[in-house]
Design a protein around this motif. Structure first.
Motif, PDB file in Angstrom:
ATOM      1  N   SER A 160      18.808  13.161 -18.444  1.00 25.35           N
ATOM      2  CA  SER A 160      20.217  13.530 -18.574  1.00 25.35           C
ATOM      3  C   SER A 160      21.079  12.423 -17.960  1.00 25.35           C
ATOM      4  CB  SER A 160      20.488  14.853 -17.874  1.00 25.35           C
ATOM      5  OG  SER A 160      20.362  14.699 -16.477  1.00 25.35           O
ATOM      6  N   LYS A 161      22.320  12.380 -18.375  1.00 28.42           N
ATOM      7  CA  LYS A 161      23.259  11.418 -17.782  1.00 28.42           C
ATOM      8  C   LYS A 161      23.428  11.681 -16.294  1.00 28.42           C
ATOM      9  CE  LYS A 161      25.975  10.499 -21.921  1.00 28.42           C
ATOM     10  NZ  LYS A 161      27.288  10.624 -22.570  1.00 28.42           N
ATOM     11  N   GLU A 162      23.326  12.944 -15.915  1.00 27.89           N
ATOM     12  CA  GLU A 162      23.432  13.312 -14.507  1.00 27.89           C
ATOM     13  C   GLU A 162      22.295  12.686 -13.696  1.00 27.89           C
ATOM     14  OE1 GLU A 162      23.207  17.330 -11.812  1.00 27.89           O
ATOM     15  OE2 GLU A 162      24.125  17.487 -13.802  1.00 27.89           O
ATOM     16  N   GLN A 163      21.060  12.721 -14.238  1.00 28.15           N
ATOM     17  CA  GLN A 163      19.927  12.101 -13.544  1.00 28.15           C
ATOM     18  C   GLN A 163      20.145  10.599 -13.400  1.00 28.15           C
ATOM     19  OE1 GLN A 163      16.976  13.792 -16.312  1.00 28.15           O
ATOM     20  NE2 GLN A 163      15.775  14.311 -14.486  1.00 28.15           N
ATOM     21  N   ASN A 217      23.029   9.023 -13.208  1.00 25.84           N
ATOM     22  CA  ASN A 217      24.043   8.808 -12.166  1.00 25.84           C
ATOM     23  C   ASN A 217      23.509   9.102 -10.774  1.00 25.84           C
ATOM     24  OD1 ASN A 217      25.995   8.007 -14.016  1.00 25.84           O
ATOM     25  ND2 ASN A 217      26.698  10.095 -14.340  1.00 25.84           N
ATOM     26  N   GLU A 218      22.706  10.161 -10.636  1.00 26.36           N
ATOM     27  CA  GLU A 218      22.131  10.508  -9.331  1.00 26.36           C
ATOM     28  C   GLU A 218      21.173   9.429  -8.830  1.00 26.36           C
ATOM     29  OE1 GLU A 218      20.362  14.359  -9.745  1.00 26.36           O
ATOM     30  OE2 GLU A 218      22.298  15.400  -9.704  1.00 26.36           O
ATOM     31  N   ALA A 219      20.524   8.747  -9.762  1.00 25.22           N
ATOM     32  CA  ALA A 219      19.599   7.674  -9.383  1.00 25.22           C
ATOM     33  C   ALA A 219      20.355   6.432  -8.919  1.00 25.22           C
ATOM     34  CB  ALA A 219      18.685   7.334 -10.557  1.00 25.22           C
ATOM     35  N   GLY A 220      21.679   6.410  -9.130  1.00 25.69           N
ATOM     36  CA  GLY A 220      22.485   5.297  -8.635  1.00 25.69           C
ATOM     37  C   GLY A 220      22.936   4.325  -9.697  1.00 25.69           C
ATOM     38  N   TYR A 221      22.766   4.657 -10.958  1.00 25.03           N
ATOM     39  CA  TYR A 221      23.188   3.767 -12.036  1.00 25.03           C
ATOM     40  C   TYR A 221      24.707   3.681 -12.083  1.00 25.03           C
ATOM     41  CZ  TYR A 221      23.462   1.536 -16.576  1.00 25.03           C
ATOM     42  OH  TYR A 221      23.722   0.658 -17.593  1.00 25.03           O
ATOM     43  N   ASP A 255      24.821  14.948 -23.421  1.00 25.90           N
ATOM     44  CA  ASP A 255      24.283  15.096 -22.071  1.00 25.90           C
ATOM     45  C   ASP A 255      23.017  14.284 -21.808  1.00 25.90           C
ATOM     46  OD1 ASP A 255      24.356  16.204 -19.481  1.00 25.90           O
ATOM     47  OD2 ASP A 255      22.850  17.685 -20.054  1.00 25.90           O
TER      48      ASP A 255
END
Length: 120
Positions: A70-73, A75-79, A105
């Protein structure tokens, strides 16, 4: 004849009248320092971010066997989505890793070598 000095170590030069450095080591040191001080800090900062984004994509690529996240994952990984080295219609790359937007998503992770071998 006027004495000439090495631009790096200041030793007296022997040989040609237009010689600037006493040896290759002094020449390399001088030009490396010259480039290092003239390169704006912003380029180094952007390159660090690009390498960081590449490492995030690589770690996610190795972690998820189906290559869909997901896009959320992401972003959470720091991308940091504003920084990429290449893009096409629906794909964004950081060097040899990237992602393709599949829907609102989710994204599909891509490795450039695999992409090239599938199209060849």
């Amino acid at each position: 004849m006027e004495l000439q000095f090495c631009m790096e170590c200041k030793k007296i030069l022997k040989g040609r009248s237009d010689k600037k450095f006493c040896d290759q080591k002094c020449k390399n040191n001088h030009y490396n320092e010259f480039r290092r001080t003239r390169q704006p800090f912003r380029f180094k900062q952007i390159n660090r971010i690009l390498i960081h984004n590449r490492n995030v994509l690589k770690s996610l690529f190795e972690k998820y066997p189906l290559k869909n996240v997901s896009k959320e994952q992401l972003n959470e990984a720091g991308y940091l989505s504003s920084y990429f080295t290449n893009s096409s219609f629906d794909s964004f790359y950081c060097y040899d890793y990237g992602f393709r937007i599949t829907n609102d998503d989710c994204v599909e992770l891509i490795r450039v070598n695999e992409k090239l071998s599938m199209t060849a």
